[in-house]
Scaffold this motif. Structure first.
Motif, mmCIF file in Angstrom:
data_model
loop_
_atom_site.group_PDB
_atom_site.id
_atom_site.type_symbol
_atom_site.label_atom_id
_atom_site.label_comp_id
_atom_site.label_asym_id
_atom_site.label_seq_id
_atom_site.Cartn_x
_atom_site.Cartn_y
_atom_site.Cartn_z
ATOM 1 N N ASN A 13 -11.280 -95.454 42.769
ATOM 2 C CA ASN A 13 -10.749 -95.480 44.198
ATOM 3 C C ASN A 13 -11.595 -95.352 45.327
ATOM 4 O O ASN A 13 -11.781 -94.335 45.869
ATOM 5 N N PRO A 60 -7.429 -97.894 40.739
ATOM 6 C CA PRO A 60 -7.261 -98.373 42.010
ATOM 7 C C PRO A 60 -6.034 -98.801 42.212
ATOM 8 O O PRO A 60 -5.116 -98.992 41.263
ATOM 9 N N ARG A 61 -5.514 -99.124 43.533
ATOM 10 C CA ARG A 61 -4.115 -99.700 43.818
ATOM 11 C C ARG A 61 -3.878 -101.054 42.958
ATOM 12 O O ARG A 61 -2.886 -100.993 42.286
ATOM 13 N N ALA A 63 -4.619 -102.533 39.907
ATOM 14 C CA ALA A 63 -5.339 -102.212 38.613
ATOM 15 C C ALA A 63 -5.429 -103.248 37.600
ATOM 16 O O ALA A 63 -6.009 -103.185 36.571
ATOM 17 N N TYR A 90 -2.810 -95.028 39.600
ATOM 18 C CA TYR A 90 -3.334 -94.807 40.864
ATOM 19 C C TYR A 90 -2.479 -93.695 41.604
ATOM 20 O O TYR A 90 -1.295 -93.618 41.641
#
Length: 392
Positions: A13, A60-61, A63, A90
């Protein structure tokens, strides 16, 4: 070092706004680098080389590209019966005023740490491209007096951006704070260098669990990186100096400069042929084909490409086609790019799958490369402004 003595948390992230449009559909960690690698390959290779058995990837957002690249971790010898790679969903931008969500954020970390059984944990990101010997960092930590160890490299003050993290070092060589360059009060050393922090912490796993458990009970939410910076301030830290190659990928300009920096043999050898082997996902492809009309100078090419045109001082990834009469100069062309006859590219970054039509000229400058986003098709000059809306 004993196998399984250390667990690893790789936090994906990471701030990516300054890298758009390259990070519109992927996180920083899966940005391509050096013709065949992804940024995530470097921390994964470091933890694999150090004998780490349990690795947590905090996703992360976006993925999907991480999951596709890492899969079961076998490319880094992390497909283990006990341990392996664990991917956590996330959770970075939820409403943590809700105590249940706040506890869940910290519970993902603590559950992994308790089950890892490792006495030490390293926390690392992906935007610092380096070959860090984490076994040496652990030995340094065990020999020191502080409860946490941080990793840094001395860089020229002129190379630092205002938002880059640096360490405040004491005369004894310990770190008393992690601060942005713009907030530093200490002068550079006699060589004009400052300790650039590499977003890497190592501490005892029980201590990290205590930090996370206490944070879960606090009404004010602070994410893990902020908690660790606070921990350095409260306790001081052993400061491990890394002396190898380092590329900080925090902006399009830096990505462009460091990518082309791989054409320097000294940089290439220092990063990819150090004591820490760099591993990546294998692809069984044919070698790149060079036609009789091809002319390639001072460039780095991945496998599976077909080259008829001219390439100079550029990084070309896998499965790129450069047709006859096309020229590519001082540019980065990612996987699957196609450049038609007669087109001329200079100081350009083409993301994955970009198609450039015939007889076009795309030109940026070394200080402002022209960036074309993923899977764009440029068939006329009128297409260029829309596709290249973002520059470095």
């Amino acid at each position: 070092m004993t196998q399984g003595e250390m667990a690893a948390i790789i936090d994906l992230n990471e701030e990516d706004d300054a890298l758009r449009p390259l990070t519109t559909y992927r996180p920083v960690g899966t940005l391509p680098f050096a013709g065949r690698y992804r940024l995530l390959d470097f921390p994964l290779s470091a933890v694999a080389h150090a004998g780490v058995h349990s690795v947590a990837l905090f996703m992360p957002r976006s993925a999907r590209s991480v999951q596709d690249h890492v899969r079961d971790g076998s490319s880094w010898n992390l497909d283990l019966i006990q341990g392996g790679v664990f991917m956590f969903p996330y959770m970075a931008t939820r409403d943590y005023s809700d105590s249940q969500l706040r506890h869940r954020y910290f519970d993902d970390y603590t559950t992994f740490l308790r089950r890892s059984g490792a006495p030490y944990t390293v926390i690392i990101g992906s935007r610092n491209v380096a070959s860090v010997d984490l076994a040496a960092v652990l030995a340094y930590h065990q020999a020191g007096d502080a409860p946490v160890t941080v990793v840094y490299k001395k860089l020229a003050e002129a190379e630092m951006a205002p938002s880059d993290w640096t360490l405040t070092l004491s005369e004894q060589g310990t770190a008393s704070a992690v601060v942005p360059t713009e907030a530093r009060r200490e002068p550079a050393d006699a060589d004009g260098k400052v300790p650039s922090f590499m977003d890497t912490y190592l501490l005892a796993t029980p201590d990290l669990i205590d930090i996370l458990d206490a944070a879960a009970e606090n009404d004010t939410f602070r994410p893990l990186p902020a908690l660790l910076r606070d921990y350095v301030v409260a306790n001081n830290a052993n400061a491990f100096e890394y002396t190898g190659y380092l590329a900080r990928i925090t902006s399009l300009q830096r990505y462009f400069d460091y990518s082309l920096g791989m054409l320097d043999e000294a940089n290439y050898q220092a990063l990819l042929f150090s004591a820490v082997p760099v591993l990546t996902k294998s692809k069984n492809e044919v070698p790149t084909f060079f036609a009789r009309t091809a002319k390639v100078e001072n460039s780095l090419l991945g496998t599976g490409s077909y080259i008829e045109g001219q390439i100079n001082h550029s990084v070309i990834f896998r499965s790129v086609v450069v047709h006859q009469g096309a020229t590519v100069d001082n540019s980065v062309i990612m996987q699957g790019g196609k450049i038609a006859n007669g087109s001329k590219l200079s100081n350009v970054i083409l993301d994955k799958g970009v198609v450039i039509g015939p007889n076009l000229t795309l030109a940026g400058t070394p200080d402002q490369p022209l960036v074309i986003g993923k899977n764009q098709t440029i068939l006329s000059a009128a297409d260029i402004p829309q596709a290249a809306a973002t520059k470095a």
